[in-house]
Design a protein around this motif. Sequence first.
Motif, PDB file in Angstrom:
ATOM      1  N   GLY A 147     -13.275  33.394  10.536  1.00  0.00           N
ATOM      2  CA  GLY A 147     -13.093  33.203   9.100  1.00  0.00           C
ATOM      3  C   GLY A 147     -13.178  34.483   8.292  1.00  0.00           C
ATOM      4  N   LEU A 148     -12.905  35.613   8.903  1.00  0.00           N
ATOM      5  CA  LEU A 148     -13.017  36.874   8.159  1.00  0.00           C
ATOM      6  C   LEU A 148     -11.800  37.116   7.261  1.00  0.00           C
ATOM      7  N   ASN A 149     -10.779  36.244   7.372  1.00  0.00           N
ATOM      8  CA  ASN A 149      -9.626  36.380   6.476  1.00  0.00           C
ATOM      9  C   ASN A 149      -9.722  35.441   5.272  1.00  0.00           C
ATOM     10  N   ASP A 150     -10.803  34.666   5.212  1.00  0.00           N
ATOM     11  CA  ASP A 150     -10.955  33.725   4.110  1.00  0.00           C
ATOM     12  C   ASP A 150     -11.274  34.452   2.812  1.00  0.00           C
ATOM     13  N   PRO A 151     -11.087  33.751   1.660  1.00  0.00           N
ATOM     14  CA  PRO A 151     -11.459  34.379   0.381  1.00  0.00           C
ATOM     15  C   PRO A 151     -12.951  34.730   0.357  1.00  0.00           C
ATOM     16  N   VAL A 152     -13.297  35.699  -0.505  1.00  0.00           N
ATOM     17  CA  VAL A 152     -14.661  36.226  -0.519  1.00  0.00           C
ATOM     18  C   VAL A 152     -15.706  35.139  -0.781  1.00  0.00           C
ATOM     19  N   TYR A 153     -15.410  34.214  -1.750  1.00  0.00           N
ATOM     20  CA  TYR A 153     -16.452  33.222  -2.074  1.00  0.00           C
ATOM     21  C   TYR A 153     -16.684  32.257  -0.912  1.00  0.00           C
ATOM     22  N   VAL A 154     -15.626  31.970  -0.151  1.00  0.00           N
ATOM     23  CA  VAL A 154     -15.802  31.105   1.023  1.00  0.00           C
ATOM     24  C   VAL A 154     -16.692  31.819   2.046  1.00  0.00           C
ATOM     25  N   GLN A 155     -16.415  33.124   2.226  1.00  0.00           N
ATOM     26  CA  GLN A 155     -17.234  33.910   3.167  1.00  0.00           C
ATOM     27  C   GLN A 155     -18.686  33.952   2.708  1.00  0.00           C
ATOM     28  N   TYR A 156     -18.880  34.105   1.382  1.00  0.00           N
ATOM     29  CA  TYR A 156     -20.244  34.158   0.851  1.00  0.00           C
ATOM     30  C   TYR A 156     -20.980  32.859   1.144  1.00  0.00           C
ATOM     31  N   LEU A 157     -20.314  31.726   0.858  1.00  0.00           N
ATOM     32  CA  LEU A 157     -20.982  30.445   1.059  1.00  0.00           C
ATOM     33  C   LEU A 157     -21.292  30.225   2.534  1.00  0.00           C
ATOM     34  N   ARG A 158     -20.361  30.631   3.409  1.00  0.00           N
ATOM     35  CA  ARG A 158     -20.603  30.450   4.833  1.00  0.00           C
ATOM     36  C   ARG A 158     -21.783  31.329   5.288  1.00  0.00           C
ATOM     37  N   TRP A 159     -21.783  32.568   4.771  1.00  0.00           N
ATOM     38  CA  TRP A 159     -22.859  33.508   5.103  1.00  0.00           C
ATOM     39  C   TRP A 159     -24.207  32.958   4.647  1.00  0.00           C
ATOM     40  N   LEU A 160     -24.213  32.403   3.403  1.00  0.00           N
ATOM     41  CA  LEU A 160     -25.446  31.847   2.841  1.00  0.00           C
ATOM     42  C   LEU A 160     -25.930  30.687   3.710  1.00  0.00           C
ATOM     43  N   ASN A 161     -24.986  29.840   4.134  1.00  0.00           N
ATOM     44  CA  ASN A 161     -25.295  28.708   4.979  1.00  0.00           C
ATOM     45  C   ASN A 161     -25.911  29.174   6.307  1.00  0.00           C
ATOM     46  N   ASN A 162     -25.310  30.236   6.862  1.00  0.00           N
ATOM     47  CA  ASN A 162     -25.841  30.789   8.111  1.00  0.00           C
ATOM     48  C   ASN A 162     -27.262  31.309   7.944  1.00  0.00           C
ATOM     49  N   ILE A 163     -27.471  32.050   6.832  1.00  0.00           N
ATOM     50  CA  ILE A 163     -28.793  32.614   6.566  1.00  0.00           C
ATOM     51  C   ILE A 163     -29.827  31.495   6.457  1.00  0.00           C
ATOM     52  N   LEU A 164     -29.439  30.425   5.751  1.00  0.00           N
ATOM     53  CA  LEU A 164     -30.376  29.320   5.554  1.00  0.00           C
ATOM     54  C   LEU A 164     -30.730  28.662   6.881  1.00  0.00           C
ATOM     55  N   HIS A 165     -29.832  28.752   7.855  1.00  0.00           N
ATOM     56  CA  HIS A 165     -30.140  28.220   9.176  1.00  0.00           C
ATOM     57  C   HIS A 165     -30.745  29.276  10.092  1.00  0.00           C
ATOM     58  N   GLY A 166     -31.108  30.401   9.475  1.00  0.00           N
ATOM     59  CA  GLY A 166     -31.756  31.454  10.271  1.00  0.00           C
ATOM     60  C   GLY A 166     -30.788  32.211  11.153  1.00  0.00           C
ATOM     61  N   ASN A 167     -29.491  32.081  10.885  1.00  0.00           N
ATOM     62  CA  ASN A 167     -28.508  32.750  11.724  1.00  0.00           C
ATOM     63  C   ASN A 167     -28.059  34.043  11.042  1.00  0.00           C
ATOM     64  N   PHE A 168     -28.611  35.164  11.486  1.00  0.00           N
ATOM     65  CA  PHE A 168     -28.379  36.430  10.793  1.00  0.00           C
ATOM     66  C   PHE A 168     -27.226  37.234  11.387  1.00  0.00           C
ATOM     67  N   GLY A 169     -26.519  36.703  12.357  1.00  0.00           N
ATOM     68  CA  GLY A 169     -25.406  37.462  12.934  1.00  0.00           C
ATOM     69  C   GLY A 169     -25.852  38.285  14.128  1.00  0.00           C
ATOM     70  N   TYR A 170     -24.986  39.230  14.503  1.00  0.00           N
ATOM     71  CA  TYR A 170     -25.211  39.978  15.741  1.00  0.00           C
ATOM     72  C   TYR A 170     -25.270  41.474  15.475  1.00  0.00           C
ATOM     73  N   SER A 171     -26.032  42.166  16.292  1.00  0.00           N
ATOM     74  CA  SER A 171     -26.127  43.621  16.183  1.00  0.00           C
ATOM     75  C   SER A 171     -24.802  44.263  16.579  1.00  0.00           C
ATOM     76  N   LEU A 172     -24.433  45.323  15.849  1.00  0.00           N
ATOM     77  CA  LEU A 172     -23.190  46.036  16.172  1.00  0.00           C
ATOM     78  C   LEU A 172     -23.323  46.796  17.483  1.00  0.00           C
ATOM     79  N   LEU A 173     -24.519  47.304  17.753  1.00  0.00           N
ATOM     80  CA  LEU A 173     -24.692  48.195  18.900  1.00  0.00           C
ATOM     81  C   LEU A 173     -24.989  47.432  20.173  1.00  0.00           C
ATOM     82  N   SER A 174     -25.975  46.523  20.134  1.00  0.00           N
ATOM     83  CA  SER A 174     -26.387  45.865  21.370  1.00  0.00           C
ATOM     84  C   SER A 174     -25.768  44.475  21.515  1.00  0.00           C
ATOM     85  N   HIS A 175     -25.077  43.978  20.456  1.00  0.00           N
ATOM     86  CA  HIS A 175     -24.458  42.652  20.453  1.00  0.00           C
ATOM     87  C   HIS A 175     -25.454  41.519  20.691  1.00  0.00           C
ATOM     88  N   THR A 176     -26.766  41.799  20.501  1.00  0.00           N
ATOM     89  CA  THR A 176     -27.734  40.725  20.655  1.00  0.00           C
ATOM     90  C   THR A 176     -27.864  39.961  19.341  1.00  0.00           C
TER      91      THR A 176
END
Lengths: 297, 316
Positions: B56-85
């Motif tokens: 979903g990186l091609n979605d409009p910015v507000y959609v990305q924001y809401l998805r990101w916020l949703n992820n954060i609320l579920h404790g999902n902070f994404g992945y490290s760029l270097l170690s991919h953990t």
Amino acid sequence: MSNQMKESKKKNRNRRLENVIYEFKHNKQAMFAAIYLIVVILISIFVVFVPSLDPDAIDVVNKLQGPSAQHWFGTDNMGRDYFARVLYGGRISLVVGVLAMLTCIVFGVVVGTVSGYFGGIIDSILMRLVDVFQSIPWIIMVTVVGIIFKKGLFSIIFVIGLFSWMPIARLVRSEVLSSKEREYVQYAKFIGVNSFTVMLQHVLPSVFPTIITAATAAIANAIMTESSLSFLGLGIQQPMSSWGSLLQQAQQYLQMAPYMAILPGVLIILTVYSFNKLGDVLRVFVEPRVQAGEKDA
Amino acid sequence: MLKYIIKRIAQAIPLLILITVICFVLINMAPYDAVDAITTPDMSAAEIEARREAYGLNDPVYVQYLRWLNNILHGNFGYSLLSHTSIKYDLAIRIPNTIKLVLPSYATAYLLSIVLGLLAGSNKNKWADKIIDGLCSIGISMPTFWFSMILMYIFGFVLKILPIMGMHTVGDNSIGDFLLHFILPYVTLTVGFLPDLTRFVRGSTIGQFKEDYVTVQQAFGAKKVQILFHHVVRNVMIPLVTKLGMALPQLVTGAVITETVFSWPGIGNYFVKAVQGLDYPIVMAILVLSSTLVILGNLLSDILYCVVDPRIKSMQ
């Protein structure tokens, strides 16, 4: 009537100055702070005129030598005279301190004055902004913004200034709130002087003493922040060095050359201590009741 | 009181939302492409594009924001760029380590500051006060990393009695080994927290001694010790309670420098390494986490204040 008022104002002013002078004379710590700062500032300005003190002269044969007659504070890992490096490091630390202070004073005074003077919706928006900025721990915020900007002396100054203006804005705002109710300000508004002139010529002068006090504390904070950032390797970059980045290097050679850690650290402590002390003494000027031992209102 | 607390929570929510917006803007300003975290260098451009679409990186910015916020609320902070953990997993390991260090240090500093602050404040301008206040002025001016270097040199290199790196010797997970590693960072942090708290207690003790109720007690011939422990202490403790709430974010960011110096495997160390390696997702995760804790901490401190001092809500 106006003559009398002028005279009493003048007397009042002199009394405040007298208080400050009295404080300097009778408070040994304040006296020490003032003398120390004058000496450090003079050294930082004039050290470039001493040709024998070259911070960049490399002498690999004599690297990591302890203190001696030739090198008062020894040499570093590349044989550079450590005393000279510390003096030149002080220049950078002080420059960062003073310029970061000016940046944060400018932000703080502009936001505080506009916020306090206009009130209403502008005030609410600006004060929420202050809340937001204050909600982010400084060390996190400064590093995050630091990695977005290019590394360098001016970006460090800007970043430190950008994230330390909030307390000053609050202070100035509360002073402006009381100052704008004064009759001369009301009158100036009444006869149609534009807001910008009123703020600049009538409101700001009465806030000025507060700003000066806040400024000394701001220098102390900026020097501390810079040294922490440089120590973490996120501040001043080679070949420039400040007291903080000297300490960062010193950490690598702690076992072999502990003297490298002593001098910059002691100078940071003394400098920050002195600026804080100076701020305490200047408070006597701003709030004469502090000295009289009365409670702050 | 409940009304005040609800009102206060209602005020904190827009602030929290604003903070997440700012963090999101900063993330998008950061000079990296989010797709890098989920691709490997040997993927073709078409594969990368497919991933971009899938995440979903091609979605409009507000959609990305809401998805990101949703992820954060579920404790999902994404992945490290270097170690991919997973950052969530890394944080779960490191936060307890930081808490193990910060909590005892803050508690010690807090208790010690009450004792020292009361001692100094009740003996204003006498020698005890001069020593304590003088030490506090120096303590405030002292960079913690410098103090820790001095400790490292004395106890690690000269006396050689304490380890100076990490939390455990490799292969040794005993409590004793942990405690040996714990001493130096613990002392450093305690000394770091102490001066500010002590000054606060001292200031409010001096303030309380000027109150009318103290004068009344003195007029009735009460001893200074009695006044101090029966009356002044209680009033000094009230504002001190609020400091507890404000200390909440310290659990994450209170030891960034100390952890770095002693290579303590906590959040601070993790953060500094991420900053140095330009690992933006980690930096941003900690930014969101710490600023959220500040707001929650302030909220907590206001509520605590309201609980211990009911006068506050009438001032609103």
